[in-house]
Design a protein around this motif. Sequence first.
Motif, PDB file in Angstrom:
ATOM      1  N   HIS A   1      38.350  35.480   6.723  1.00  0.00           N
ATOM      2  CA  HIS A   1      39.011  34.550   5.800  1.00  0.00           C
ATOM      3  C   HIS A   1      37.962  33.758   5.018  1.00  0.00           C
TER       4      HIS A   1
ATOM      5  N   MET B   1      38.688  37.200  12.513  1.00  0.00           N
ATOM      6  CA  MET B   1      39.646  36.930  11.433  1.00  0.00           C
ATOM      7  C   MET B   1      39.274  35.660  10.663  1.00  0.00           C
TER       8      MET B   1
ATOM      9  N   LEU C   1      45.426  32.828   9.735  1.00  0.00           N
ATOM     10  CA  LEU C   1      45.635  33.878  10.738  1.00  0.00           C
ATOM     11  C   LEU C   1      47.083  34.336  10.830  1.00  0.00           C
ATOM     12  N   ASP C   2      47.919  33.925   9.904  1.00  0.00           N
ATOM     13  CA  ASP C   2      49.307  34.381   9.814  1.00  0.00           C
ATOM     14  C   ASP C   2      50.087  34.251  11.117  1.00  0.00           C
ATOM     15  N   GLY C   3      49.800  33.212  11.893  1.00  0.00           N
ATOM     16  CA  GLY C   3      50.540  33.009  13.146  1.00  0.00           C
ATOM     17  C   GLY C   3      50.255  34.041  14.209  1.00  0.00           C
ATOM     18  N   SER C   4      49.123  34.748  14.104  1.00  0.00           N
ATOM     19  CA  SER C   4      48.805  35.834  15.036  1.00  0.00           C
ATOM     20  C   SER C   4      48.435  35.362  16.438  1.00  0.00           C
ATOM     21  N   PHE C   5      48.005  34.106  16.576  1.00  0.00           N
ATOM     22  CA  PHE C   5      47.536  33.603  17.864  1.00  0.00           C
ATOM     23  C   PHE C   5      48.091  32.210  18.111  1.00  0.00           C
TER      24      PHE C   5
ATOM     25  N   ALA D   1      45.944  28.317  11.855  1.00  0.00           N
ATOM     26  CA  ALA D   1      46.886  29.182  12.579  1.00  0.00           C
ATOM     27  C   ALA D   1      47.895  29.822  11.638  1.00  0.00           C
ATOM     28  N   GLN D   2      48.486  29.009  10.767  1.00  0.00           N
ATOM     29  CA  GLN D   2      49.561  29.509   9.901  1.00  0.00           C
ATOM     30  C   GLN D   2      49.049  30.292   8.700  1.00  0.00           C
TER      31      GLN D   2
ATOM     32  N   ALA E   1      40.207  36.481  16.972  1.00  0.00           N
ATOM     33  CA  ALA E   1      40.462  35.318  16.117  1.00  0.00           C
ATOM     34  C   ALA E   1      39.191  34.899  15.386  1.00  0.00           C
TER      35      ALA E   1
ATOM     36  N   ASP F   1      41.161  38.015  22.730  1.00  0.00           N
ATOM     37  CA  ASP F   1      41.941  37.299  21.715  1.00  0.00           C
ATOM     38  C   ASP F   1      41.052  36.329  20.938  1.00  0.00           C
TER      39      ASP F   1
END
Length: 74
Positions: A16, A12, A35-39, A31-32, A9, A5
């Motif tokens: 970005h 990602m 990473l679109d809330g993925s972790f 996070a929001q 991350a 994980d």
Amino acid sequence: MTQDDIEIAIGMIRSHLAAYPHGADTLEGVAQWWLDGSFPPPVIAAALERLLAAGEMERVIIGQRQLWRRAQQA
């Protein structure tokens, strides 16, 4: 929280920053928005700390907040 994980991350976050090299945000913003809330936050915090240790990211303290951004080259 697994090592896989954290590695995903990290990838990602690098992606970005490749698209938005001047991006900077708080842990919650990363996070929001990055990473679109993925972790969950602990995974993102671990990924950011690894990138910090590798010299790829830096933490900027502004008041009570910590912003994360690509490390600035000297």
